[in-house]
Design an enzyme around this catalytic site. Structure first.
Site, PDB file in Angstrom:
ATOM      1  N   MET A   1      -4.040  -6.094  -0.834  1.00 60.70           N
ATOM      2  CA  MET A   1      -5.279  -6.313  -1.559  1.00 60.70           C
ATOM      3  C   MET A   1      -5.614  -7.804  -1.521  1.00 60.70           C
ATOM      4  SD  MET A   1      -5.858  -3.279  -2.408  1.00 60.70           S
ATOM      5  CE  MET A   1      -5.038  -1.730  -2.795  1.00 60.70           C
TER       6      MET A   1
ATOM      7  N   ASP B   1       2.369  -2.075  -3.823  1.00 62.44           N
ATOM      8  CA  ASP B   1       1.360  -2.588  -2.890  1.00 62.44           C
ATOM      9  C   ASP B   1       1.931  -3.796  -2.149  1.00 62.44           C
ATOM     10  OD1 ASP B   1      -0.973  -3.187  -1.556  1.00 62.44           O
ATOM     11  OD2 ASP B   1      -1.906  -4.192  -3.261  1.00 62.44           O
ATOM     12  N   LEU B   2       3.125  -3.618  -1.591  1.00 65.78           N
ATOM     13  CA  LEU B   2       3.798  -4.700  -0.876  1.00 65.78           C
ATOM     14  C   LEU B   2       3.329  -4.717   0.570  1.00 65.78           C
ATOM     15  CD1 LEU B   2       7.378  -4.187  -2.360  1.00 65.78           C
ATOM     16  CD2 LEU B   2       5.712  -5.946  -2.974  1.00 65.78           C
ATOM     17  N   GLU B   3       2.645  -5.769   0.942  1.00 66.58           N
ATOM     18  CA  GLU B   3       2.028  -5.841   2.263  1.00 66.58           C
ATOM     19  C   GLU B   3       2.813  -6.700   3.235  1.00 66.58           C
ATOM     20  OE1 GLU B   3      -2.106  -6.804   1.793  1.00 66.58           O
ATOM     21  OE2 GLU B   3      -2.400  -5.276   0.242  1.00 66.58           O
ATOM     22  N   ASN B   4       4.048  -7.046   2.850  1.00 70.57           N
ATOM     23  CA  ASN B   4       4.883  -7.877   3.714  1.00 70.57           C
ATOM     24  C   ASN B   4       6.216  -7.200   4.028  1.00 70.57           C
ATOM     25  OD1 ASN B   4       3.182 -10.405   3.767  1.00 70.57           O
ATOM     26  ND2 ASN B   4       3.467 -10.190   1.555  1.00 70.57           N
TER      27      ASN B   4
END
Length: 569
Positions: free
Chosen positions: A1, A393-396
């Site tokens: 996000m 919502d972990l985008e890494n």
């Protein structure tokens, strides 16, 4: 996000590193206080105002709350040109070792000693919302008879608090304040929020207390540093009796009057999701101002069934998270209002959860210790703010083994009403071998919904092996098909899209396209060139980033998609 990052100046990090290194170097000077040692600091608990203390630029004052013990604490407020340093000169003996400590609260708080005649020392903490203790030691020089001890904050940072100073070592001729007496029993004990496994307790502070003990049915069960505690690990629909005592160096007080509280009943099992409706709309609520409409939780429209508060923050403890409401950025929205608004939404049948990660999120859960830290810290936030669950919502990247372990541990603490959502990127759900997909499958029995982000991703493979470009009905349906055929229940699949063109870098689709995709997946109508081999009438619904961007567009997204989701078969 997407969210606007908070940029820290590089010189600040360097300065902090130097100070931290100095503190570690000073650790080698630590000595052991002898029986005859005393606290040579005067007015160490600020019970006599600022007597014996001097604060730069009139930055210091005493306040009644928050106090670590007793009835007062120091509050000092830095400015852009002043770090709000408060000092006291104490009498010491030459060639002697002193242990310096203080309880502090706030961002970037420092404790130290200067003029020691040997090596001056300093230690610091990046900050916390509760009390934490800073400690270091120093040795005096051959002719040193006085040392200046200090506490300060950092330039331009918010106010900090300090209480219960101690400089323990040989009497340098100045003597010590009178020793403590056993505190009186705490008054005003009462029970607050109650769940099926926990009870919140609070009481009036006892003068001179440095801590408290909590008793359940006559047995001591935990300690507390402040005048509140949450007793966990309780059985559903069970009555318990609680008492508390106050403690300090002189001993423990008599027990307080008793209060009785009954935990709520366990309403039964389920496969996750708590009270989330069969077809639900999820919206992310921004705890920051990035140009979208600033909202309170109470401003979020009723079309949203799950409100994900974005975001929790990483702490210095591996895997652990914290949350701080951005009161200044949200036009003065207070924590009390925030908590009350969460309760009001829950009374209206909505779920409010805390989101972990986002574009800038760096939470890492890669071993058993960090998994336990994650579960414990998220559960603590649920207890403090009343959150119904957590959004991942972990985008890494994500470690499926330990994140699964963390979420299962959280479920064991919170019970069957726990809401767990996930917001992976499209690349994370292309194959069941990916970490995110594996995590979703590992926790399928407690998972509420996966709202994959169908944006900022370009072209991707659908379940038929063909390539589809974002921004179309086919992109939504063919990629959802991968999850539906890969092992997730239809009730655990949602379509995540931006609320407006400003909500994401790319991938915005009009509400009519989203509604067509929902119809295609649930009823077989409204499809593009891709049509799934079967329908999935139990599909959970849709998600958007964010309620704030939606509000900036007059709530056009939720007004169109919300009723459509709720009318699905």
């Amino acid at each position: 996000m997407d969210r606007a990052p908070f940029a820290r100046r590089s010189w600040l990090g360097g300065a902090l590193a130097v100070i931290a290194a100095a503190a570690l170097s000073a650790a080698g000077l630590t000595g052991t206080a002898q029986a005859a040692d005393i606290n040579v600091a005067k007015n160490a608990g600020f019970e006599s105002g600022l007597s014996n203390w001097t604060c730069t630029a009139s930055s210091g004052a005493t306040v009644a709350t928050p106090a670590h013990s007793g009835s007062a604490a120091l509050k000092a407020t830095p400015s852009g040109q002043d770090n709000a340093q408060c000092t006291q000169t104490v009498a010491v003996l030459p060639n002697s070792t002193y242990k310096l400590s203080s309880w502090v609260q706030g961002s970037y708080v420092y404790l130290g000693a200067s003029g020691t005649g040997t090596t001056d020392v300093s230690t610091w903490t990046p900050g916390s919302s509760g009390w934490s203790q800073l400690s270091t030691s120093f040795k005096t020089g051959a002719s040193t008879t006085s040392v200046t001890v200090y506490v300060h904050g950092w330039y331009g940072q918010p106010a900090y608090y300090a209480d219960d100073f101690s400089v323990i070592g040989p009497d340098g001729g100045g003597g010590s304040d009178p020793g403590p007496t056993v505190p009186a029993a705490p008054g005003g004990l009462k029970a607050g929020s109650i769940t099926k496994s926990s009870v919140d307790l609070s009481w009036n502070p006892s003068s001179g207390a440095t801590g408290y003990q909590v008793y359940r049915d006559g047995a001591r069960v935990q300690s507390a540093t402040g005048a509140s505690a949450t007793v966990t690990g309780l059985s559903p629909d069970t009555s318990y009796q609680f008492q508390v005592t106050a403690t300090n160096a002189a001993g423990e007080s008599p027990r307080s009057g008793a209060v009785t509280a009954r935990t709520s009943a366990d309403t039964g099992g389920g496969t996750g999701g708590g009270s989330v409706p069969e077809h639900a709309v999820t919206g992310y609520w921004q705890n920051f101002n990035n140009g979208a409409t600033v909202q309170k939780i109470s401003d979020v429209p009723a079309n949203y069934d799950i409100i994900a508060v974005a975001f929790a923050d990483a702490t210095t403890t591996s895997g652990a998270v914290s949350f701080t409401l951005d009161t200044s950025g949200l036009n003065g929205y207070t924590v009390d209002q925030f908590k009350a608004d969460i309760k009001a939404k829950q009374a209206a049948g909505k779920s409010v959860i805390i989101s972990i990660g986002g574009q800038n999120g760096t939470i890492s859960v890669t071993d058993t210790t960090s998994a336990n830290n994650f579960a414990n810290s998220v559960y603590s936030l649920m207890q403090e703010y009343g959150f119904d669950g957590v959004d991942i919502d972990l985008e890494n990247g994500i470690n499926s083994t330990y994140m699964s372990q963390a979420l299962k541990s959280l479920s064991a603490k919170a019970g069957s009403g726990l809401v767990i959502t996930m917001a992976p990127q499209t690349i994370d759900m292309q194959s069941t071998s990916n970490g995110y997909f594996q995590t979703a499958l590992n926790i399928k029995n407690i998972l509420t919904v996966v709202n994959m982000q169908y944006y900022n991703s370009g072209s991707m493979l659908g379940c038929d092996g063909k390539v589809y470009s974002q921004g179309s009905v086919d992109f939504l349906t063919a990629l959802a098909c991968i999850q539906l055929e890969g092992g997730l229940d239809p009730s655990q699949v949602g379509l995540g899209v931006p609320a407006s063109t400003r909500g994401a870098g790319s991938g915005y689709v009009s509400p009519s396209v989203i509604n067509n995709a929902l119809d295609c997946l649930t009823k077989g109508t409204g499809c593009g060139s891709f049509k799934p081999a079967k329908t999935y009438p139990g599909l959970r619904g849709a998600m958007t980033w964010s309620t704030n961007w939606d509000a900036l567009s007059g709530n056009a997204w939720s007004n169109a998609v919300g009723p459509h989701v709720h009318a699905l078969p």
